[in-house]
Design an enzyme around this catalytic site. Structure first.
Site, PDB file in Angstrom:
ATOM      1  N   VAL A 101     -17.999  36.153  52.135  1.00 37.37           N
ATOM      2  CA  VAL A 101     -18.242  37.542  52.535  1.00 37.37           C
ATOM      3  C   VAL A 101     -18.636  38.442  51.360  1.00 37.37           C
ATOM      4  CG1 VAL A 101     -16.741  37.393  54.548  1.00 37.37           C
ATOM      5  CG2 VAL A 101     -15.800  38.197  52.356  1.00 37.37           C
TER       6      VAL A 101
ATOM      7  N   TYR B 246      -5.088  41.137  42.145  1.00 36.44           N
ATOM      8  CA  TYR B 246      -4.785  41.146  43.581  1.00 36.44           C
ATOM      9  C   TYR B 246      -4.343  42.538  44.030  1.00 36.44           C
ATOM     10  CZ  TYR B 246      -2.850  39.530  48.053  1.00 36.44           C
ATOM     11  OH  TYR B 246      -2.577  39.339  49.389  1.00 36.44           O
TER      12      TYR B 246
END
Length: 325
Positions: free
Chosen positions: A58, A146
């Site tokens: 993506v 993250y």
């Protein structure tokens, strides 16, 4: 038939979401680049007429032909071992990937739900964590790739909502467990269960007094489903507030697996959060949601799943050749 795109479809959470939306009568398009996902999690869906799979990253342009009603963006490395090995991909899927999918939602006039996590709170100074807390995050620490990917993800999602009028939803996921988790991915539940079933000592990082709150995957999926079809656009915590220390949890796993391992201690990783407990008052009020599965029952189901794996799968460590980009 309503059409939904689920990214990260071959992962732990993504595969369970595919199951739920298939059971609800949707046409499900799963998308995954298989860096951390596994096709075995969704192979039971390939024979269905209302399921399609795209092997795609993506972070590159995303095209889905035809109408699209909903998008659930769950593509991302989600375990410490993964995002420490592939930090740049982790940042890219949270930034470029989210940007691409928000653009797709705008083009298709689809409602999009973004999977954020409790990592936006970092090592929290507020306990339990509610959605109004801004967090305590080290942007340049090892976990920052993250944490900041998720924080940016929330920011760009709200920007698309306010500037472009895209229908957006944001879920902040707390520690979740259940069948299809990967062994040896660095998360505490599969780590402890795997060590117990292999007859190894259970490894605790730190003194074991840090806490976690574990939510069974079926409960999490129900909360996500309700949030998608709500009218609420701001972040919502979904997790189980039943808090336990890591030491007590390790002892609980030893009892549930009916094994007799020792517990050993190693140094705590940098910026590892010392407390995790969601404040779910907003989810109760807005969604009428709260977890139903007790930790005892959920862990028994999860242990049964891991026991069903072959000896080779149980013994095998994760060896993934991540391409550096």
């Amino acid at each position: 038939m309503k059409r939904v795109l689920i990214t990260g479809a071959a992962g732990f959470l993504g595969s369970h979401l595919c199951d739920r939306f298939i059971n609800e009568g949707f046409y499900v398009i799963g998308m995954d680049n298989l860096i951390t996902g596994d096709l075995k999690n969704i192979e039971h869906l390939f024979k269905l007429e209302n399921f399609d799979f795209y092997h795609h990253d993506v972070t590159k342009f995303v095209h889905v032909p035809g109408e699209l009603d909903y998008i659930l963006h769950f593509a991302s490395p989600a375990s410490p071992i993964d995002y420490l090995k592939i930090p740049i991909q982790t940042l890219k899927v949270g930034s470029l990937g989210t940007h691409n999918l928000l653009g797709l939602a705008k083009e298709k006039k689809a409602r999009i739900l973004i999977a954020s996590t409790s990592e936006v709170y970092g090592d929290p100074l507020v306990h339990p964590q509610n959605e109004d807390y801004y967090g305590n995050v080290n942007t340049i620490g090892p976990r920052g790739v993250y944490d900041e990917a998720k924080r940016f993800q929330e920011s760009i999602t709200m920007a698309y909502h306010t500037y472009h009028g895209v229908e957006t939803r944001i879920v902040r996921i707390f520690n979740t467990y259940g069948p299809r988790m990967r062994l040896n991915d660095g998360r505490v539940v599969p780590a402890f269960i795997g060590q117990s079933l292999r007859g190894e000592d259970l490894t605790i990082f730190g003194d074991g007094m840090q806490t976690r709150s574990f939510c069974y995957v079926d409960d999490l999926v129900e909360g996500i489903y309700r949030l998608l079809f709500s009218s609420y656009v701001f972040p919502v915590n979904i997790g189980n507030p039943d808090e336990i220390t890591i030491k007590d949890f390790a002892e609980e796993i030893i009892k549930l697996t009916e094994t007799d391992q020792k517990i050993i201690y190693k140094p705590l990783p940098i910026n590892d959060p010392l407390q995790r407990q969601p404040d779910i008052a907003k989810a109760k009020e807005i969604l009428g949601w709260e977890p139903r599965v007790s930790r005892h029952d959920g862990m028994k189901k999860t242990i049964t799943y891991f026991k069903s794996l072959s000896k080779e799968e149980l013994q095998r460590s994760e060896h993934r050749d991540f391409q550096k980009k």
